[in-house]
Design a protein around this motif. Structure first.
Motif, PDB file in Angstrom:
ATOM      1  N   ALA A 232      32.546 -68.990 -47.966  1.00  0.00           N
ATOM      2  CA  ALA A 232      32.046 -70.129 -47.207  1.00  0.00           C
ATOM      3  C   ALA A 232      32.255 -71.406 -48.002  1.00  0.00           C
ATOM      4  O   ALA A 232      32.400 -71.379 -49.224  1.00  0.00           O
ATOM      5  N   LEU A 233      32.252 -72.512 -47.270  1.00  0.00           N
ATOM      6  CA  LEU A 233      32.376 -73.835 -47.870  1.00  0.00           C
ATOM      7  C   LEU A 233      31.284 -74.706 -47.255  1.00  0.00           C
ATOM      8  O   LEU A 233      31.225 -74.857 -46.034  1.00  0.00           O
TER       9      LEU A 233
ATOM     10  N   ALA B  65      32.100 -72.164 -57.153  1.00  0.00           N
ATOM     11  CA  ALA B  65      32.771 -73.364 -57.637  1.00  0.00           C
ATOM     12  C   ALA B  65      32.273 -74.564 -56.847  1.00  0.00           C
ATOM     13  O   ALA B  65      31.819 -74.431 -55.707  1.00  0.00           O
ATOM     14  N   ILE B  66      32.340 -75.725 -57.481  1.00  0.00           N
ATOM     15  CA  ILE B  66      32.033 -76.994 -56.829  1.00  0.00           C
ATOM     16  C   ILE B  66      33.283 -77.855 -56.906  1.00  0.00           C
ATOM     17  O   ILE B  66      33.862 -78.030 -57.990  1.00  0.00           O
ATOM     18  N   TRP B  67      33.712 -78.373 -55.768  1.00  0.00           N
ATOM     19  CA  TRP B  67      34.939 -79.161 -55.693  1.00  0.00           C
ATOM     20  C   TRP B  67      34.620 -80.580 -55.226  1.00  0.00           C
ATOM     21  O   TRP B  67      33.874 -80.786 -54.273  1.00  0.00           O
ATOM     22  N   ARG B  68      35.208 -81.529 -55.904  1.00  0.00           N
ATOM     23  CA  ARG B  68      35.192 -82.911 -55.443  1.00  0.00           C
ATOM     24  C   ARG B  68      36.452 -83.134 -54.602  1.00  0.00           C
ATOM     25  O   ARG B  68      37.561 -82.947 -55.096  1.00  0.00           O
TER      26      ARG B  68
ATOM     27  N   PHE C 111      31.876 -73.890 -52.922  1.00  0.00           N
ATOM     28  CA  PHE C 111      32.599 -72.704 -52.469  1.00  0.00           C
ATOM     29  C   PHE C 111      31.843 -71.481 -52.954  1.00  0.00           C
ATOM     30  O   PHE C 111      31.472 -71.387 -54.128  1.00  0.00           O
ATOM     31  N   SER C 112      31.591 -70.534 -52.043  1.00  0.00           N
ATOM     32  CA  SER C 112      30.875 -69.319 -52.404  1.00  0.00           C
ATOM     33  C   SER C 112      31.564 -68.114 -51.804  1.00  0.00           C
ATOM     34  O   SER C 112      32.293 -68.213 -50.809  1.00  0.00           O
ATOM     35  N   GLU C 113      31.352 -66.970 -52.417  1.00  0.00           N
ATOM     36  CA  GLU C 113      31.950 -65.724 -51.914  1.00  0.00           C
ATOM     37  C   GLU C 113      31.032 -64.564 -52.240  1.00  0.00           C
ATOM     38  O   GLU C 113      30.212 -64.637 -53.173  1.00  0.00           O
ATOM     39  N   ALA C 114      31.167 -63.503 -51.460  1.00  0.00           N
ATOM     40  CA  ALA C 114      30.371 -62.305 -51.685  1.00  0.00           C
ATOM     41  C   ALA C 114      31.127 -61.099 -51.126  1.00  0.00           C
ATOM     42  O   ALA C 114      31.752 -61.190 -50.072  1.00  0.00           O
TER      43      ALA C 114
ATOM     44  N   LYS D  98      40.914 -74.371 -45.470  1.00  0.00           N
ATOM     45  CA  LYS D  98      41.171 -72.937 -45.527  1.00  0.00           C
ATOM     46  C   LYS D  98      42.118 -72.614 -46.676  1.00  0.00           C
ATOM     47  O   LYS D  98      41.895 -71.646 -47.427  1.00  0.00           O
ATOM     48  N   ALA D  99      43.167 -73.400 -46.831  1.00  0.00           N
ATOM     49  CA  ALA D  99      44.120 -73.168 -47.918  1.00  0.00           C
ATOM     50  C   ALA D  99      43.440 -73.303 -49.272  1.00  0.00           C
ATOM     51  O   ALA D  99      43.678 -72.504 -50.188  1.00  0.00           O
ATOM     52  N   ARG D 100      42.581 -74.322 -49.405  1.00  0.00           N
ATOM     53  CA  ARG D 100      41.906 -74.521 -50.692  1.00  0.00           C
ATOM     54  C   ARG D 100      41.017 -73.330 -51.035  1.00  0.00           C
ATOM     55  O   ARG D 100      40.921 -72.921 -52.209  1.00  0.00           O
TER      56      ARG D 100
END
Length: 281
Positions: A263-264, A173-176, A251-254, A218-220
């Motif tokens: 990670a962010l 995801a990409i967050w503004r 935002f990435s996850e694996a 962290k919450a986000r």
């Protein structure tokens, strides 16, 4: 350890004002042997709803893992602003946060809270210590939080930090992140540290712009895992480079053998803001 029970949550604006007056004058020493406690703390539904909205959680009767941190942080700030604390609250850097959820916390739970400091140790850039927060319901330990803080300056040893972890190749995801997220998070958490509020107040403490709260970040990230988390788990995050506001982040996850890594990063530069793991218990 000397236990001191608090009748109500300490007022963070008062504590930050006190910290601003004492400045950077404290010069180290031993951590205090004080534990602050509060008994029978109720969850306010309106406050929870506002927190959920700012951090990206859906409204639910189950508390986000990061929500009790907001309840214990005023107690931690009081401890760090007490006269006997060896370091000034102003200038401490939150470098790591580990939360353990032993079972889902519900909006109807009455929580007994406890906070103390532990494990003062050397670091290549200064000294580190932990603030340990716990929540009990019906005498059962249901939640734990270990926040590690760094006091920069006078480093004389300690293990070097490991290299920062690289993110999975593709962001999920990409967050503004808007410029006012620091003020919005401060309004729901009470954590009105000047570095998070405005560029002008951040510059007085050495930052070119306001930066996002680490615990908001962290919450986000945890909000992105909603519906996937087990009933009991541990979420371990290392805070890395500041997120200057406004920002656009990836935002990435694996998956890993023991859980999930996430990670962010800054979308344009790739610089890391945080890295973490979620591990079922």
């Amino acid at each position: 350890m000397a236990t001191k029970e608090l009748a109500a949550a300490p007022k963070l604006p008062v504590l930050f004002g006190k910290a601003a007056l004492t400045g950077f004058t404290r010069k180290g020493g031993e951590l205090p042997s004080t534990e602050y406690t509060r008994q029978g703390v109720a969850i306010d539904p309106q406050s929870l709803a506002e927190y959920d909205h700012v951090c990206g959680f859906r409204l639910s009767d189950v508390l986000p893992a990061t929500y009790p941190h907001m309840l214990t942080f005023p107690m931690a700030a009081k401890l760090m602003s007490d006269p006997g604390f060896p370091f000034p609250l102003v200038g401490l850097v939150h470098v790591r946060n580990v939360i353990t959820v032993h079972r889902p916390l519900l909006i109807g739970d009455r929580l007994d809270l406890a906070v103390h400091a532990a494990d003062l140790r050397e670091h290549p850039k200064g000294q580190q210590f932990d603030l340990i927060s716990q929540a009990f319901a019906g005498g059962e330990l249901v939640w734990e939080d270990v926040s590690t803080y760094l006091r920069r300056g006078g480093g004389s040893g300690g293990a070097r930090e490991p290299k920062r972890e690289s993110a999975p190749a593709e962001p999920k995801a990409i967050w503004r992140v808007p410029e006012d997220i620091g003020r919005r998070y401060a309004a729901v958490s009470g954590d009105a540290n000047p570095i998070h509020l405005h560029a002008l107040t951040a510059r007085t403490l050495g930052y070119r712009k306001a930066i996002a709260h680490g615990m908001w970040s962290k919450a986000r990230c945890l909000a992105a895992f909603e519906g996937q988390l087990p009933g009991a788990y541990r979420v371990d995050v290392k805070f890395q480079l500041p997120m200057f506001l406004p920002a656009k982040v990836a935002f990435s996850e694996a998956p890993e053998d023991t859980g999930t890594r996430f990670a962010l990063h800054d979308l344009r530069s790739g610089k890391p803001h945080l890295s973490g793991t979620v591990t079922p218990l």
